[in-house]
Motif scaffolding. Structure first.
Motif, PDB file in Angstrom:
ATOM      1  N   MET A 120       0.833  -1.194   0.000  1.00  0.00           N
ATOM      2  CA  MET A 120       0.000   0.000   0.000  1.00  0.00           C
ATOM      3  C   MET A 120       0.871   1.248   0.000  1.00  0.00           C
ATOM      4  N   THR A 121       0.593   2.162  -0.922  1.00  0.00           N
ATOM      5  CA  THR A 121       1.349   3.410  -1.017  1.00  0.00           C
ATOM      6  C   THR A 121       0.657   4.498  -0.201  1.00  0.00           C
ATOM      7  N   LEU A 122       1.402   5.101   0.728  1.00  0.00           N
ATOM      8  CA  LEU A 122       0.843   6.147   1.569  1.00  0.00           C
ATOM      9  C   LEU A 122       0.913   7.506   0.886  1.00  0.00           C
ATOM     10  N   ASP A 123       0.012   8.370   1.231  1.00  0.00           N
ATOM     11  CA  ASP A 123       0.065   9.772   0.813  1.00  0.00           C
ATOM     12  C   ASP A 123       1.350  10.381   1.377  1.00  0.00           C
ATOM     13  N   PRO A 124       2.197  10.995   0.547  1.00  0.00           N
ATOM     14  CA  PRO A 124       3.474  11.569   1.022  1.00  0.00           C
ATOM     15  C   PRO A 124       3.298  12.593   2.138  1.00  0.00           C
ATOM     16  N   THR A 125       2.137  13.225   2.203  1.00  0.00           N
ATOM     17  CA  THR A 125       1.927  14.225   3.256  1.00  0.00           C
ATOM     18  C   THR A 125       1.930  13.590   4.649  1.00  0.00           C
ATOM     19  N   LEU A 126       1.631  12.293   4.739  1.00  0.00           N
ATOM     20  CA  LEU A 126       1.641  11.613   6.034  1.00  0.00           C
ATOM     21  C   LEU A 126       3.067  11.476   6.563  1.00  0.00           C
ATOM     22  N   ALA A 127       4.009  11.191   5.657  1.00  0.00           N
ATOM     23  CA  ALA A 127       5.416  11.122   6.051  1.00  0.00           C
ATOM     24  C   ALA A 127       5.904  12.483   6.521  1.00  0.00           C
ATOM     25  N   THR A 128       5.492  13.518   5.814  1.00  0.00           N
ATOM     26  CA  THR A 128       5.873  14.874   6.205  1.00  0.00           C
ATOM     27  C   THR A 128       5.299  15.228   7.569  1.00  0.00           C
ATOM     28  N   GLN A 129       4.039  14.873   7.773  1.00  0.00           N
ATOM     29  CA  GLN A 129       3.374  15.145   9.046  1.00  0.00           C
ATOM     30  C   GLN A 129       4.086  14.431  10.200  1.00  0.00           C
ATOM     31  N   LEU A 130       4.431  13.163  10.001  1.00  0.00           N
ATOM     32  CA  LEU A 130       5.107  12.394  11.035  1.00  0.00           C
ATOM     33  C   LEU A 130       6.491  12.963  11.333  1.00  0.00           C
ATOM     34  N   THR A 131       7.257  13.243  10.291  1.00  0.00           N
ATOM     35  CA  THR A 131       8.612  13.773  10.469  1.00  0.00           C
ATOM     36  C   THR A 131       8.579  15.132  11.168  1.00  0.00           C
ATOM     37  N   ARG A 132       7.633  15.959  10.777  1.00  0.00           N
ATOM     38  CA  ARG A 132       7.496  17.284  11.402  1.00  0.00           C
ATOM     39  C   ARG A 132       7.146  17.152  12.890  1.00  0.00           C
ATOM     40  N   GLY A 133       6.251  16.236  13.202  1.00  0.00           N
ATOM     41  CA  GLY A 133       5.863  16.030  14.598  1.00  0.00           C
ATOM     42  C   GLY A 133       7.014  15.524  15.443  1.00  0.00           C
ATOM     43  N   ILE A 134       7.787  14.572  14.908  1.00  0.00           N
ATOM     44  CA  ILE A 134       8.947  14.039  15.617  1.00  0.00           C
ATOM     45  C   ILE A 134       9.966  15.144  15.876  1.00  0.00           C
ATOM     46  N   SER A 135      10.170  16.000  14.884  1.00  0.00           N
ATOM     47  CA  SER A 135      11.102  17.120  15.032  1.00  0.00           C
ATOM     48  C   SER A 135      10.625  18.084  16.118  1.00  0.00           C
ATOM     49  N   ARG A 136       9.332  18.374  16.136  1.00  0.00           N
ATOM     50  CA  ARG A 136       8.782  19.288  17.142  1.00  0.00           C
ATOM     51  C   ARG A 136       8.943  18.738  18.555  1.00  0.00           C
ATOM     52  N   MET A 137       8.906  17.424  18.694  1.00  0.00           N
ATOM     53  CA  MET A 137       9.057  16.804  20.008  1.00  0.00           C
ATOM     54  C   MET A 137      10.519  16.545  20.370  1.00  0.00           C
TER      55      MET A 137
ATOM     56  N   LEU B 166      12.697  14.369  19.275  1.00  0.00           N
ATOM     57  CA  LEU B 166      12.986  12.961  19.509  1.00  0.00           C
ATOM     58  C   LEU B 166      14.087  12.476  18.572  1.00  0.00           C
ATOM     59  N   ASP B 167      14.939  11.618  19.089  1.00  0.00           N
ATOM     60  CA  ASP B 167      16.038  11.059  18.301  1.00  0.00           C
ATOM     61  C   ASP B 167      15.566   9.756  17.650  1.00  0.00           C
ATOM     62  N   ILE B 168      14.989   9.878  16.480  1.00  0.00           N
ATOM     63  CA  ILE B 168      14.445   8.727  15.757  1.00  0.00           C
ATOM     64  C   ILE B 168      15.051   8.721  14.357  1.00  0.00           C
ATOM     65  N   SER B 169      15.622   7.592  13.958  1.00  0.00           N
ATOM     66  CA  SER B 169      16.326   7.506  12.682  1.00  0.00           C
ATOM     67  C   SER B 169      15.342   7.453  11.514  1.00  0.00           C
ATOM     68  N   GLN B 170      15.863   7.704  10.318  1.00  0.00           N
ATOM     69  CA  GLN B 170      15.026   7.625   9.125  1.00  0.00           C
ATOM     70  C   GLN B 170      14.511   6.203   8.915  1.00  0.00           C
ATOM     71  N   GLN B 171      15.344   5.216   9.229  1.00  0.00           N
ATOM     72  CA  GLN B 171      14.913   3.822   9.104  1.00  0.00           C
ATOM     73  C   GLN B 171      13.725   3.538  10.030  1.00  0.00           C
ATOM     74  N   GLN B 172      13.776   4.094  11.234  1.00  0.00           N
ATOM     75  CA  GLN B 172      12.679   3.905  12.183  1.00  0.00           C
ATOM     76  C   GLN B 172      11.422   4.651  11.724  1.00  0.00           C
ATOM     77  N   ILE B 173      11.598   5.840  11.162  1.00  0.00           N
ATOM     78  CA  ILE B 173      10.455   6.579  10.608  1.00  0.00           C
ATOM     79  C   ILE B 173       9.807   5.771   9.488  1.00  0.00           C
ATOM     80  N   ASP B 174      10.633   5.162   8.648  1.00  0.00           N
ATOM     81  CA  ASP B 174      10.096   4.338   7.556  1.00  0.00           C
ATOM     82  C   ASP B 174       9.287   3.165   8.099  1.00  0.00           C
ATOM     83  N   LYS B 175       9.769   2.556   9.198  1.00  0.00           N
ATOM     84  CA  LYS B 175       9.030   1.438   9.794  1.00  0.00           C
ATOM     85  C   LYS B 175       7.724   1.918  10.422  1.00  0.00           C
TER      86      LYS B 175
END
Length: 210
Positions: free
Chosen positions: A1-18, A20-29
């Motif tokens: 299933m292909t996700l809407d790219p805006t969801l990745a942006t939303q998640l990455t932005r939220g992690i940055s605001r908090m 948190l030290d989370i790797s790109q590999q972990q964000i992908d998972k």
């Protein structure tokens, strides 16, 4: 299933605001987990949240907000549902032994599929009723599903080590619930949680034996 790219942006932005030290590999998972949750939810009704953007904020970011307060000791997520917050914790803390417990077979089957597809070797999924699960006590017991702190302690007490802690994810600060804690227990710490794109207060209450 292909996700809407805006969801990745939303998640990455939220992690940055908090912060948190989370790797790109972990964000992908985390995004892979989200994709599976969206797919399975259509058939099995795993969560009442249907909107993918709302899933990012109310499920993923909410779960990740407690990361700074979770130690490296084994943890059990009681009433985990589709794996929240247990699976995001397992993804972002690969050194942490995470057990998730739920009595709903559809939800634990989904969790096992996530474990298989994402290769989460540190995740143990248990399908049973809470009162029937008896193992060596855990150092950390977490839940965001219990109606009250009193019920959480009464029902999950046998799963918590004598020196362990209960991590209760709550909305508003629960003054009345704290006043009704069972004898021998106390509030150790309280942390207001800043969950991006989520309205209302969020708190993590850490309880333990006196």
């Amino acid at each position: 299933m292909t996700l809407d790219p805006t969801l990745a942006t939303q998640l990455t932005r939220g992690i940055s605001r908090m912060n948190l030290d989370i790797s790109q590999q972990q964000i992908d998972k985390l995004l892979d987990y989200l994709a599976l949750l969206i797919k399975w939810n259509k058939a099995y009704n795993l969560t009442a949240v249907r909107d993918p953007q709302e899933m990012v904020s109310r499920h993923l970011l909410d779960s990740l907000s407690i990361l700074p307060f979770v130690s490296e000791l084994p943890i059990i997520d009681v009433g985990s549902g589709p794996g929240l917050p247990g699976i995001p914790l397992a993804i972002c803390r690969p050194e942490l032994a995470v057990t998730t417990l739920d009595s709903n077979g559809k939800k634990t089957r989904f969790q096992n599929q996530v474990k298989l597809e994402l290769g989460l070797e540190n995740l143990t999924v248990v399908h049973t009723r809470l009162e029937e699960y008896r193992v060596e006590p855990f150092q950390q017991v977490i839940s965001r599903a219990f109606a009250s702190l009193q019920q959480m302690i009464q029902w999950t007490g046998p799963l918590c080590h004598q020196d362990g802690v209960f991590l209760a994810m709550k909305g508003l600060y629960p003054d009345s619930e704290l006043a009704e804690l069972p004898a021998g227990y106390e509030l150790k710490q309280c942390h207001p949680l800043d969950v991006p794109e989520t309205e209302g207060e969020r708190h993590l209450l850490i309880l333990g034996r006196i």
